[in-house]
Write a protein that holds these residues in place. Structure first.
Motif, mmCIF file in Angstrom:
data_model
loop_
_atom_site.group_PDB
_atom_site.id
_atom_site.type_symbol
_atom_site.label_atom_id
_atom_site.label_comp_id
_atom_site.label_asym_id
_atom_site.label_seq_id
_atom_site.Cartn_x
_atom_site.Cartn_y
_atom_site.Cartn_z
ATOM 1 N N VAL A 235 0.839 -1.200 0.000
ATOM 2 C CA VAL A 235 0.000 0.000 0.000
ATOM 3 C C VAL A 235 0.874 1.250 0.000
ATOM 4 O O VAL A 235 0.606 2.216 -0.721
ATOM 5 C CB VAL A 235 -0.959 -0.007 1.203
ATOM 6 C CG1 VAL A 235 -1.885 1.204 1.144
ATOM 7 C CG2 VAL A 235 -1.778 -1.292 1.241
ATOM 8 N N GLU A 236 1.946 1.242 0.789
ATOM 9 C CA GLU A 236 2.837 2.407 0.784
ATOM 10 C C GLU A 236 3.498 2.574 -0.577
ATOM 11 O O GLU A 236 3.664 3.701 -1.059
ATOM 12 C CB GLU A 236 3.887 2.289 1.882
ATOM 13 C CG GLU A 236 4.768 3.526 1.960
ATOM 14 C CD GLU A 236 5.563 3.636 3.249
ATOM 15 O OE1 GLU A 236 6.630 4.257 3.212
ATOM 16 O OE2 GLU A 236 5.112 3.097 4.285
ATOM 17 N N HIS A 237 3.847 1.465 -1.219
ATOM 18 C CA HIS A 237 4.413 1.533 -2.570
ATOM 19 C C HIS A 237 3.452 2.249 -3.521
ATOM 20 O O HIS A 237 3.874 3.034 -4.376
ATOM 21 C CB HIS A 237 4.710 0.117 -3.075
ATOM 22 C CG HIS A 237 5.180 0.050 -4.495
ATOM 23 N ND1 HIS A 237 6.488 0.278 -4.856
ATOM 24 C CD2 HIS A 237 4.507 -0.213 -5.650
ATOM 25 C CE1 HIS A 237 6.608 0.153 -6.166
ATOM 26 N NE2 HIS A 237 5.424 -0.139 -6.676
ATOM 27 N N ALA A 238 2.157 1.982 -3.370
ATOM 28 C CA ALA A 238 1.176 2.551 -4.286
ATOM 29 C C ALA A 238 0.935 4.032 -4.057
ATOM 30 O O ALA A 238 0.693 4.781 -5.015
ATOM 31 C CB ALA A 238 -0.144 1.794 -4.155
ATOM 32 N N PHE A 239 0.995 4.495 -2.800
ATOM 33 C CA PHE A 239 0.516 5.846 -2.489
ATOM 34 C C PHE A 239 1.545 6.740 -1.795
ATOM 35 O O PHE A 239 1.187 7.806 -1.290
ATOM 36 C CB PHE A 239 -0.735 5.754 -1.610
ATOM 37 C CG PHE A 239 -1.893 5.092 -2.299
ATOM 38 C CD1 PHE A 239 -2.597 5.739 -3.292
ATOM 39 C CD2 PHE A 239 -2.267 3.787 -1.966
ATOM 40 C CE1 PHE A 239 -3.655 5.127 -3.950
ATOM 41 C CE2 PHE A 239 -3.317 3.164 -2.600
ATOM 42 C CZ PHE A 239 -4.013 3.836 -3.602
ATOM 43 N N ALA A 240 2.805 6.346 -1.786
ATOM 44 C CA ALA A 240 3.814 7.107 -1.050
ATOM 45 C C ALA A 240 3.926 8.549 -1.527
ATOM 46 O O ALA A 240 4.265 9.436 -0.743
ATOM 47 C CB ALA A 240 5.174 6.424 -1.149
ATOM 48 N N SER A 241 3.643 8.801 -2.787
ATOM 49 C CA SER A 241 3.788 10.168 -3.309
ATOM 50 C C SER A 241 2.444 10.845 -3.575
ATOM 51 O O SER A 241 2.395 11.871 -4.248
ATOM 52 C CB SER A 241 4.619 10.150 -4.595
ATOM 53 O OG SER A 241 3.994 9.355 -5.590
#
Length: 374
Positions: free
Chosen positions: A174-180
């Motif tokens: 999930v962090e990979h998808a929305f980190a930015s």
């Protein structure tokens, strides 16, 4: 909207295999236990649809989705597929429903987002597979339904989504998808040093990500402090249109996959604190590898969401659901004999104590950052 639960019979008959931690029943236990308690009348239940392959390529690569479908059809993978997509590994084995089961989880959260268009609360206990990556299975997760939940909520009009994850393992996918993404907040509490060993205190992400690694022995009083000092202030300051809570129960003391010491009171407290902070609320499952603790936890959370108090003693019909469960910790070994509270109660006793060493310091660091961010 009256709170709804989205489930499926696919979870009753599917398993990752006799040696895998996910050989245990989980979603079916929640459905059966909630019905035995009178908490899941027909008008509160929705059967989950299965997401189509074309919908899955919104985030997963077409090559990966096709490989997952082929693996289910053939019940085998070649070495090239295993190397590229991590299918057919001990963590992510080949099993009969390996495409249909996770696609049902994605279909469930997409239906939930539609139902939440005008507000309300939905529980999808089959959701929460937060490790899957765009081109690879990862950590027992073949498709990343939390990612699809956030995307679907946004497609249904929720501009800002807060994602809170209290699983014992960091939500790396999930962090990979929305980190930015400035319109997605991520708050994760997870055991330090545990797989996938991401989400360290120094790993602050690019965008709105607050990661709090937890020491062994982290208990209910610790979580109450974290909830009040970090989780709720961060979400409130973000002013989300929707909240997604991943409620993995593997942080509970009896779970074999972590060394944290929570009770299901911690989960219920986080849920109760978050629910008023957004008009749309989506509750997911996640990790959980002791069939009694995961079934009791997620059923209790559904009760909290639907406005029911956990009884002091389960009625005979609910007790029978829990007494029928079978589990051996290592696969192929001696079955566990559950202590009586595991089959006669829903709410755990409170598990508190003096502050666990290291929690206050880490929380102070994140609180300083939160004040600057807010």
């Amino acid at each position: 909207m009256t709170p709804l639960l989205i489930g499926s019979e696919i979870y009753r008959g599917s398993s990752y295999g006799p040696w895998h931690p996910l050989r245990i029943p989980r979603v079916s236990t929640v459905m059966d236990l909630a019905r035995a308690l009178g908490w899941l009348p027909p008008d509160r239940y929705r059967a989950s649809p299965r997401a189509k392959a074309s919908a899955l390529t919104v985030w997963h690569t077409p090559a990966y989705v096709a490989a997952l479908e082929r693996a289910e059809a053939a019940q085998a993978v070649d070495e090239a597929t295993r190397a590229r997509h991590a299918l057919g590994t001990p963590s992510n084995p080949v099993f009969p429903e390996m495409f249909r089961r996770p696609a049902t989880g994605v279909g469930g959260v997409m239906l939930a987002a539609e139902l939440l268009r005008d507000g309300g609360a939905v529980h999808v206990p089959g959701g929460g597979t937060h490790h899957a990556l765009p081109d690879r299975a990862n950590g027992f997760c073949y498709l990343n339904d939390p990612v699809f939940a956030i995307l679907a909520l946004k497609a249904q009009g929720a501009r800002r989504v807060a994602y809170v994850d209290i699983d014992a393992h960091h939500c790396d996918g999930v962090e990979h998808a929305f980190a930015s993404d400035p319109d997605t907040l991520l708050v994760s509490t997870h055991e330090e040093g545990r797989w996938p060993r991401t989400g360290t205190l120094a790993d602050r992400g690019i965008g709105n990500a607050f990661n709090l690694p937890l020491p062994r022995g982290f208990h209910d009083d610790d979580m109450a402090r974290v909830r009040d000092a970090l989780i709720l202030p961060a979400v409130a300051a973000f002013r989300p249109d929707a909240v997604v809570l991943q409620s993995g129960s593997d942080a509970i003391l009896e779970d074999p996959q972590s060394r944290l010491a929570l009770s299901n009171n911690a989960h219920a407290g986080v849920l109760a604190g978050l629910r008023p902070l957004a008009p749309r609320f989506l509750l997911l499952g996640g990790g959980g590898y002791n069939p009694w603790s995961v079934g009791r936890c997620w059923t209790r959370l559904w009760g909290t969401l639907a406005g029911h108090e956990a009884p002091d003693r389960l009625p005979p019909e609910a007790e029978a659901v829990l007494r029928a469960l079978r589990w051996d910790r290592r696969g192929g070994g001696r079955p566990v004999t559950p202590p009586e509270p595991w089959v006669t109660t829903l709410a755990d006793p409170w598990r508190g104590g003096p502050p666990t060493e290291g929690v206050a310091e880490r929380l102070r660091d994140l609180s300083d950052r939160l004040r600057a961010w807010a």
